[in-house]
Scaffold this motif. Sequence first.
Motif, PDB file in Angstrom:
ATOM      1  N   PRO A  19       0.930  -1.471   0.313  1.00  0.00           N
ATOM      2  CA  PRO A  19      -0.291   0.160  -0.020  1.00  0.00           C
ATOM      3  C   PRO A  19       0.736   1.323   0.161  1.00  0.00           C
ATOM      4  O   PRO A  19       0.704   1.994  -0.356  1.00  0.00           O
ATOM      5  CB  PRO A  19      -1.007  -0.100   1.086  1.00  0.00           C
ATOM      6  CG  PRO A  19      -0.862  -2.045   1.909  1.00  0.00           C
ATOM      7  CD  PRO A  19       0.051  -1.899   1.035  1.00  0.00           C
ATOM      8  N   ARG A  20       2.178   1.225   0.711  1.00  0.00           N
ATOM      9  CA  ARG A  20       2.585   2.077   1.514  1.00  0.00           C
ATOM     10  C   ARG A  20       3.330   2.458  -0.319  1.00  0.00           C
ATOM     11  O   ARG A  20       3.235   3.941  -0.603  1.00  0.00           O
ATOM     12  CB  ARG A  20       3.852   1.482   2.009  1.00  0.00           C
ATOM     13  CG  ARG A  20       4.788   3.065   2.148  1.00  0.00           C
ATOM     14  CD  ARG A  20       5.245   2.804   3.374  1.00  0.00           C
ATOM     15  NE  ARG A  20       5.984   1.726   3.187  1.00  0.00           N
ATOM     16  CZ  ARG A  20       7.395   1.214   2.145  1.00  0.00           C
ATOM     17  NH1 ARG A  20       7.840   2.770   2.310  1.00  0.00           N
ATOM     18  NH2 ARG A  20       7.893   0.009   2.901  1.00  0.00           N
ATOM     19  N   VAL A  21       4.126   1.887  -0.409  1.00  0.00           N
ATOM     20  CA  VAL A  21       5.370   1.610  -2.140  1.00  0.00           C
ATOM     21  C   VAL A  21       3.656   2.413  -3.121  1.00  0.00           C
ATOM     22  O   VAL A  21       4.390   2.993  -3.958  1.00  0.00           O
ATOM     23  CB  VAL A  21       5.821   0.533  -2.052  1.00  0.00           C
ATOM     24  CG1 VAL A  21       6.613   0.963  -4.038  1.00  0.00           C
ATOM     25  CG2 VAL A  21       6.615   0.073  -1.362  1.00  0.00           C
TER      26      VAL A  21
ATOM     27  N   GLU B 297      -8.540  -2.723   3.721  1.00  0.00           N
ATOM     28  CA  GLU B 297      -8.949  -2.195   2.397  1.00  0.00           C
ATOM     29  C   GLU B 297     -11.015  -2.139   2.211  1.00  0.00           C
ATOM     30  O   GLU B 297     -11.405  -0.747   1.736  1.00  0.00           O
ATOM     31  CB  GLU B 297      -9.357  -3.362   1.611  1.00  0.00           C
ATOM     32  CG  GLU B 297      -6.964  -3.469   1.050  1.00  0.00           C
ATOM     33  CD  GLU B 297      -6.976  -3.984   1.617  1.00  0.00           C
ATOM     34  OE1 GLU B 297      -5.341  -4.068   1.947  1.00  0.00           O
ATOM     35  OE2 GLU B 297      -7.036  -4.463   3.220  1.00  0.00           O
ATOM     36  N   ARG B 298     -11.470  -2.816   3.485  1.00  0.00           N
ATOM     37  CA  ARG B 298     -13.328  -2.182   3.449  1.00  0.00           C
ATOM     38  C   ARG B 298     -13.351  -1.322   3.495  1.00  0.00           C
ATOM     39  O   ARG B 298     -13.596  -0.118   3.255  1.00  0.00           O
ATOM     40  CB  ARG B 298     -13.342  -3.631   4.601  1.00  0.00           C
ATOM     41  CG  ARG B 298     -14.912  -3.158   5.017  1.00  0.00           C
ATOM     42  CD  ARG B 298     -15.728  -4.417   5.574  1.00  0.00           C
ATOM     43  NE  ARG B 298     -15.026  -4.009   7.014  1.00  0.00           N
ATOM     44  CZ  ARG B 298     -15.410  -5.183   7.992  1.00  0.00           C
ATOM     45  NH1 ARG B 298     -16.259  -5.921   7.792  1.00  0.00           N
ATOM     46  NH2 ARG B 298     -15.273  -4.333   9.313  1.00  0.00           N
TER      47      ARG B 298
ATOM     48  N   LEU C 267      -8.209  -1.977  -4.139  1.00  0.00           N
ATOM     49  CA  LEU C 267      -8.438  -2.841  -4.621  1.00  0.00           C
ATOM     50  C   LEU C 267      -7.216  -3.735  -5.031  1.00  0.00           C
ATOM     51  O   LEU C 267      -7.356  -5.114  -4.860  1.00  0.00           O
ATOM     52  CB  LEU C 267      -9.106  -2.819  -5.949  1.00  0.00           C
ATOM     53  CG  LEU C 267     -10.675  -2.707  -6.479  1.00  0.00           C
ATOM     54  CD1 LEU C 267     -11.244  -2.077  -7.192  1.00  0.00           C
ATOM     55  CD2 LEU C 267     -11.379  -3.515  -5.562  1.00  0.00           C
ATOM     56  N   LYS C 268      -5.732  -3.242  -5.178  1.00  0.00           N
ATOM     57  CA  LYS C 268      -4.908  -4.324  -5.381  1.00  0.00           C
ATOM     58  C   LYS C 268      -4.672  -4.975  -4.138  1.00  0.00           C
ATOM     59  O   LYS C 268      -4.118  -6.148  -4.684  1.00  0.00           O
ATOM     60  CB  LYS C 268      -3.992  -3.162  -6.093  1.00  0.00           C
ATOM     61  CG  LYS C 268      -4.076  -2.428  -7.674  1.00  0.00           C
ATOM     62  CD  LYS C 268      -2.239  -1.835  -8.445  1.00  0.00           C
ATOM     63  CE  LYS C 268      -3.097  -1.288  -9.706  1.00  0.00           C
ATOM     64  NZ  LYS C 268      -1.353  -0.556  -9.673  1.00  0.00           N
ATOM     65  N   THR C 269      -3.797  -4.508  -3.406  1.00  0.00           N
ATOM     66  CA  THR C 269      -3.586  -4.501  -2.305  1.00  0.00           C
ATOM     67  C   THR C 269      -4.963  -5.878  -1.623  1.00  0.00           C
ATOM     68  O   THR C 269      -4.265  -6.378  -0.807  1.00  0.00           O
ATOM     69  CB  THR C 269      -3.422  -3.521  -0.900  1.00  0.00           C
ATOM     70  OG1 THR C 269      -4.618  -3.376  -0.366  1.00  0.00           O
ATOM     71  CG2 THR C 269      -2.843  -2.576  -1.522  1.00  0.00           C
TER      72      THR C 269
ATOM     73  N   ILE D  79      -5.676 -12.043  -0.984  1.00  0.00           N
ATOM     74  CA  ILE D  79      -6.396 -13.517  -0.971  1.00  0.00           C
ATOM     75  C   ILE D  79      -5.570 -14.659  -1.732  1.00  0.00           C
ATOM     76  O   ILE D  79      -6.464 -14.860  -2.063  1.00  0.00           O
ATOM     77  CB  ILE D  79      -7.795 -12.777  -1.147  1.00  0.00           C
ATOM     78  CG1 ILE D  79      -8.043 -12.157  -2.408  1.00  0.00           C
ATOM     79  CG2 ILE D  79      -8.280 -11.909  -0.587  1.00  0.00           C
ATOM     80  CD1 ILE D  79      -9.183 -12.178  -2.928  1.00  0.00           C
ATOM     81  N   ALA D  80      -4.699 -14.007  -2.654  1.00  0.00           N
ATOM     82  CA  ALA D  80      -4.764 -14.293  -4.157  1.00  0.00           C
ATOM     83  C   ALA D  80      -3.447 -15.786  -3.345  1.00  0.00           C
ATOM     84  O   ALA D  80      -2.286 -15.418  -2.878  1.00  0.00           O
ATOM     85  CB  ALA D  80      -3.900 -13.460  -4.888  1.00  0.00           C
TER      86      ALA D  80
END
Length: 410
Positions: free
Chosen positions: A141-143, A277-278, A325-327, A332-333
């Motif tokens: 998230p930070r980067v 994220e939520r 959305l990315k993080t 979960i991936a």
Amino acid sequence: MTRYVTLDDAKHHPIWHRPVALLFLMALAMPVAFNTWSALLNNFVIEAAQFDGSDIGLLHTVREIPGFLAVGVIAIIIFVREQVLGLISLVLLGMATAVTAWFPSMGGILTITMLSSIGFHYYETVNQSLQLQWLKIEDAPRVIGWLMAAGSAATLLAYLAIMALWDNLALSYNIVYMIGGGITATVAVVALIAYPQFEAPTPQVKKMVLRKRYWLYYALQFMSGARRQIFVVFAGFMMVERFGFDVHEITLLYLINLIANIVFAPLMGRAVGFFGERRTLSFEYIGLVFVFLAYGGVYYLGWGVVVASTLYVLDHLFFALALALKTYFQKIADPADIAPTAAVAFTINHIAAVFLPVGLGLLWMVSPAAVFFLAAGMASISLILALLIPRHPRPGHETVFASLRVAVAP
């Protein structure tokens, strides 16, 4: 001779020669061409080809077709490494942008838009995949926030140049497009030569991946793509059509967005890491509901250019929170699913993008406010979906339903 370097070995390279440095270089290069094209687009198509609302809708439908076909990246990476594909795509984006003004007709504009769009969407697909493979979950998230700020800073310089020199030097569309596109293509070629091929520890699946447990991510991507079209296609077009903005005025609006992004994007990255994220996505979607409703008020209540410009900046800032959305997906991936799912997600994101611009372009001719009210409804649906994200997403806990099942299990 091609050099291959693992991510662990890359830690011993100079800072400028590491994977994160390459991500920053690409983040600096791409927005120069893309945002130069965007800043001049509405004025260029109206002056060169007398576009109206339906024409601009058709243009953006054509522009989104390569995004819909981004799943084709899966087939290409069987033969071409992701890093190479991303940089070649940047070269295509830059070259196509450079020659945009050479084709001042409906057919020419649509053709060159298709080529630049292939470069843009294939780059974005690969870039998202590389970010999630190369960045640690705790750092992502930070980067990513800093990557967004870097892209905004690069574009800021381009916009300042357009604003300062457009009238003073009587610049033409051709000169500006050539310079903007040329910078992006040149940087991409340099990166192809200067950097080794970085190898992530987990080999990527090179076939289409559709997993039931990713369904919420797919749904959020679909709604994001549908909602984004209204901002990309019609918000800027409104500023030109309704308020008569000239090139330097549109560029000033983009300039304000860039400064805001430089300041707030790193903070947004930290916010995603802190609040999760939520909460972050819920905040974004609530904000977008109010912004789109207010856009409708510009037409129904006669609000002026200051209100419309403020909404435009807020709109842009809220969309920047989509990095969550990315993080969310990274958490979960399965690590091997990142590349194929990035391609599938881009296609899902662009399903609505292929038909919405044309349909909404026709609706725009009847009621521009209705277009924005529809976007508010889309943001509301996104909010409901975001509330299904668990506080701490991970494999097996992709949604609150999964968490509830674990809680009630005997």
